[in-house]
Design an enzyme around this catalytic site. Structure first.
Site, short mmCIF file in Angstrom:
data_model
loop_
_atom_site.label_atom_id
_atom_site.label_comp_id
_atom_site.label_asym_id
_atom_site.label_seq_id
_atom_site.Cartn_x
_atom_site.Cartn_y
_atom_site.Cartn_z
N HIS A 1 4.52 -4.17 2.04
CA HIS A 1 4.61 -3.01 2.80
C HIS A 1 3.86 -3.03 3.92
O HIS A 1 3.27 -4.21 4.16
CB HIS A 1 3.60 -2.06 1.64
CG HIS A 1 2.07 -2.42 1.81
ND1 HIS A 1 1.42 -1.94 2.74
CD2 HIS A 1 1.54 -3.28 0.92
CE1 HIS A 1 0.05 -2.65 2.53
NE2 HIS A 1 0.19 -3.55 1.44
N CYS A 2 3.90 -2.08 4.84
CA CYS A 2 3.07 -1.92 6.21
C CYS A 2 2.64 -0.58 5.98
O CYS A 2 2.23 0.19 5.01
CB CYS A 2 4.09 -2.07 7.30
SG CYS A 2 5.44 -1.11 7.36
N GLU A 3 2.11 0.18 7.04
CA GLU A 3 1.60 1.43 7.31
C GLU A 3 2.29 2.58 6.55
O GLU A 3 1.86 3.39 5.75
CB GLU A 3 1.24 1.88 8.76
CG GLU A 3 0.36 3.01 8.77
CD GLU A 3 -0.23 3.40 10.31
OE1 GLU A 3 -0.69 4.49 10.28
OE2 GLU A 3 0.46 2.73 11.23
N SER B 1 5.92 1.57 5.78
CA SER B 1 7.06 0.44 5.33
C SER B 1 8.43 1.33 5.58
O SER B 1 9.40 1.47 5.12
CB SER B 1 7.14 1.13 3.61
OG SER B 1 5.84 0.48 3.02
N TYR C 1 1.04 2.01 3.03
CA TYR C 1 -0.27 1.89 2.78
C TYR C 1 -0.74 3.49 2.74
O TYR C 1 -1.65 3.67 2.04
CB TYR C 1 -1.04 1.04 3.33
CG TYR C 1 -2.70 1.06 3.37
CD1 TYR C 1 -3.07 0.47 2.09
CD2 TYR C 1 -3.32 1.88 4.07
CE1 TYR C 1 -4.50 0.35 1.81
CE2 TYR C 1 -4.69 1.51 3.84
CZ TYR C 1 -5.28 1.09 2.74
OH TYR C 1 -6.65 0.86 2.62
#
Length: 426
Positions: free
Chosen positions: A317-319, A321, A359
């Site tokens: 995941h990232c901020e 996704s 996130y």
């Protein structure tokens, strides 16, 4: 002058001979003499002389053969006896012959030029005469006018005879269609001993959409197609249909241990946070690992020498996704596929997932599962310098390998571009 004297001498001799002949005139002898001279002239006469006779001016009494024959036939009908059987006086015959010969010699030079045209006209006249004679021979006219009006215009026997004859090359439309069916044109039989040609059949080519549709009919399987997925995946409302996507609720249940039984005693999971370091330090999911470059992915996921029977789950995941997390997940799957090119679909890391909405959504729902319980956006004003630094670092892979090995940066294994995203599909 010499030619005129010669012609006068010939005429005098003819007059003398004619005078002598009148003294001792015998009708029978004159007829025999005329017939003999006629046969002799017919034998000795050449085609050129005959053509010259035909081209004598209209003032003379010599006619063409067709005109003479027609006049003889008309005379035969009128007089009852053909003109050929009537006796002609010898004197008039000889005089006509002499005058004809003199005129022929005089007009020889002017008639030579028209020989070819006369020859062609004569051929046409003879063909027409033969056609007329054939029609008159086959034509039987009725005597009664009533029979003529009520009868047939053409007899069937004449039609059959004309059809049996070989006609010219020109084709004409028949007004009497035949009742016999036309024979079908049959192609010649091909040789049975001819070698059989090998047919090249076209193979079926499926595009990515068809393959994804076929995979969609099957239950959710992991990357090596050996087992079903441990975690429930989202089917609708997702951004990356080629990646297995889970919701924030599923990740929270995984952290809380609801899937420990499926993972086994030696199994486990790992959360990969692909955000920049200042974002990760500002707040992240409990137990997550910060990997934001491709070089770090290669080091963290080495090639395994033996098959791992224990199930290991990896959640990226990232901020949001939307970009960084999916790119690194596909990079890992691409390297894994390249290591097992000759052993498809085996994989070292078959079970990879992406967190839906990243996130930001997870922190809004389960902030208690985050440490520290904070959220620092990527574009936070307080971290502009850090953002430019890490952004340039991760983009350095586009300029070539080397240096720091950011996203797409160099490493021991280069990235091979794939034409299809199925290479990363699980």
């Amino acid at each position: 002058m010499a030619s005129k004297r010669l012609m006068l001498d010939v005429e005098e001799e003819d007059d003398e001979s004619g005078a002598c002949g009148q003294e001792n005139f015998d009708p029978h002898d004159a007829d025999m003499e005329y017939q003999a001279k006629r046969r002799k002239s017919a034998v000795q006469e050449t085609p050129l002389q005959w053509m010259l006779k035909r081209h004598i001016p209209a003032s003379t009494t010599v006619l063409s053969p067709i005109t003479e024959l027609s006049q003889n036939m008309n005379g035969a009908r009128l007089d009852g006896t053909p003109k050929s059987t009537q006796r002609i006086p010898a004197n008039r015959t000889l005089n006509n012959f002499n005058s004809l010969s003199s005129r022929t010699l005089g007009s020889f030079s002017s008639s030579c030029s028209s020989y070819e045209s006369g020859n062609s006209l004569d051929d046409e006249y003879m063909d027409m005469f033969e056609m007329e004679s054939a029609e008159n021979h086959n034509l039987e006219l009725p005597d009664d006018l009533e029979v003529l009006l009520s009868g047939q215009l053409k007899s069937e026997s004449n039609l059959e005879e004309m059809s049996n004859k070989k006609g010219s090359l020109r084709r004409c439309l028949s007004m009497y269609p035949s009742e016999q069916p036309e024979e079908a044109v049959q192609e010649p039989d091909q040789e049975t001993n001819m070698p059989m040609k090998k047919m090249q059949r076209k193979t079926l080519s499926m595009n990515d959409a068809e393959i994804m549709r076929a995979l969609g009919d099957e239950p959710e399987l992991i990357g090596d197609l050996s087992k079903p997925c441990t975690l429930p995946c989202l089917a609708t409302g997702i951004r990356h249909r080629d990646l297995k996507t889970i919701s924030s609720d599923t990740l929270a249940r995984l952290i809380q241990g609801e899937f420990d039984e499926q993972l086994g005693s030696q199994g486990g999971y790992e959360i990969i946070d692909c955000r920049y370091p200042y974002e990760f330090l500002g707040g992240h999911i409990r137990g997550a690992k910060n990997l934001y470059t491709r070089g770090q992915i290669q080091e963290a996921f080495p090639t395994l020498t033996s098959n791992q029977e224990n199930r290991r789950i990896y959640v990226f995941h990232c901020e949001f996704s939307s970009e960084r997390g999916p790119k690194l997940l596909r990079y890992l799957r691409s390297n894994d596929r390249s290591q097992h090119t000759h052993n498809y679909p085996a994989l070292d890391y078959p079970e990879l997932y992406i967190l839906h909405n990243g996130y930001k959504e997870f922190f809004g729902l389960y902030s208690q599962l985050c440490q520290p319980s904070q959220y620092v956006p990527m574009l936070a004003p307080a971290h502009n310098d850090e953002f430019r630094y890490f952004r340039a670092k991760t983009k350095s892979w586009q300029c070539g390998e080397g240096g720091d090995s950011g996203i797409g940066g160099g490493g021991s294994r280069g990235l091979r571009k794939s034409r299809s995203r199925l290479l990363y599909a699980e």
